[in-house]
Design an enzyme around this catalytic site. Sequence first.
Site, PDB file in Angstrom:
ATOM      1  N   ASP A 177       0.774  -1.245   0.000  1.00  0.00           N
ATOM      2  CA  ASP A 177       0.000   0.000   0.000  1.00  0.00           C
ATOM      3  C   ASP A 177       0.807   1.297   0.000  1.00  0.00           C
ATOM      4  OD1 ASP A 177      -1.737  -2.069   0.427  1.00  0.00           O
ATOM      5  OD2 ASP A 177      -2.740  -1.196   2.136  1.00  0.00           O
ATOM      6  N   GLU A 415       2.335  -9.051  11.634  1.00  0.00           N
ATOM      7  CA  GLU A 415       2.101  -8.761  10.212  1.00  0.00           C
ATOM      8  C   GLU A 415       3.416  -8.436   9.494  1.00  0.00           C
ATOM      9  OE1 GLU A 415      -0.516  -5.447   9.767  1.00  0.00           O
ATOM     10  OE2 GLU A 415      -0.761  -5.699   7.600  1.00  0.00           O
TER      11      GLU A 415
HETATM   12  C1  DGY Z   1      -5.817  -2.288   4.325  1.00  0.00           C
HETATM   13  O1  DGY Z   1      -6.966  -2.407   4.740  1.00  0.00           O
HETATM   14  O2  DGY Z   1      -4.961  -1.579   4.837  1.00  0.00           O
HETATM   15  C2  DGY Z   1      -5.448  -3.084   3.153  1.00  0.00           C
HETATM   16  O3  DGY Z   1      -4.099  -3.115   2.939  1.00  0.00           O
HETATM   17  C3  DGY Z   1      -6.173  -2.568   1.945  1.00  0.00           C
HETATM   18  O4  DGY Z   1      -6.640  -3.650   1.332  1.00  0.00           O
END
Ligand code: DGY
Length: 451
Positions: A177, A415
Amino acid sequence: MTLTPETQATLLQQARAVLDLNWTGGFTKPALRQYPHQWSWDSAFIALGYARYDQARAEQELRSLFAAQWADGRVPHIVFHDADPAAPYFPGPGFWQIERSPDAPAGRHTSGIVQPPIHATAVLHIVRCAPDRQRTLDFVAEIFPRLAAWHHFLYLRRDPRRENLVYICHPWESGQDNSPLWDAILTRMTLQPQQIPPYRRADTRAVHPDERPLDFDYDRYVYLADFFRQRDYDQARIFTDGCPFLVQDVLFNTLLCQAEQDMAALARLIGTDPDPFTARAAATAAAIEAKLWDEARGMYVNFDLVAGATTPVPALAGFAPLFAGIPDAIRARRLVAYLASPSFGLAPHEPALYPAASYDRLAPGYSPRRYWRGPVWIQMNWLIMHGLARCGFGDHAARLAAAIIALPAIGGFREYFDPETGAGCGAEDFSWTAALLINLLLDDALAHADE
Ligand code: DGY
């Protein structure tokens, strides 16, 4: 760090407990509070873990994802299941409003964008690990047409100039992201406040804001999602209507290339013609070689279709083509030299302390705890590890595998991880961290028997 057999057994047990915690009976949440629905590429990585010990769950994980496939073949990046009031998520179904599209699946709630196509690769992995081959062939026959429709969507709708390279239109589609990969594009997007729909972030409730994207990035994520919604998720309109984010992404195209190679293997298993898949895999590999290799940097870089230029940003994703066996020996050696340098830290003569950072540790903007701007991600390292092994760097691959296995013992089943200390960051009890640890710990000759 080498772990004793006892520690490995404990880790295995803990990893299975994480997956049991997040398993709903029909699919697996990536993390209970932070990601309380089903994510596309998460499900594929999670299936790689289940493949090693629970064939039924591995199949169900992908079956449930593809049950929400759109009529045009797209596999949505999120499938929304029953909402948990204790775990709000934004943007939810009310934001996406996919019913605006005639292609949206009736009665289902999903997002309108996609994520990297590693699903066929996961299905082939399930087959190779399967104790019950006949049952698995039934599963392959069932899911094969859906996988073919998914890839058809990508080549038909995301490659309008027929280059054999598909584009992504949102940072969320890359899975990475807030990577520095997108900085130039997002900075170029000057937005007036009224262009951004009002919204409230939910992602900084369970995870510290220092470990998440900035509001600057989020405004642009939301703007882009709204841009697609206003065009009813019509791919041609999005492409021709001035979408500011159109990128031929290295990781996405590499995984598609590998997935096409794996479709050919699946086609052979069920007596279908493998040649179209083999040909498309070769064409995409050639296009990656011709358009995305950066000779000066010795790595692969994205192509920004809006600017008409490559974006030379040193992210770990730039090494991904090793996974699909794309680089020749000379390019592979250059990639490995860069990986072994202090930038990524996979040094040649000693066990790697930690797996590789997601972004060059010596580059401007490196940030060891902020999501995709530095932290170690297990799934990226799993891909690089397989790529190193495939391209003839077995020693590097073995060292990296050991470093991946050791990481949850240091930082927990988180994560992502701080590359300087191994400390865990982001969501807790994260499913693909657990699944890929299981995948590695239970990697045995059986799994590779017919490779
Ligand atoms: C989030 O929700 O941060 C995801 O990476 C987007 O799909």
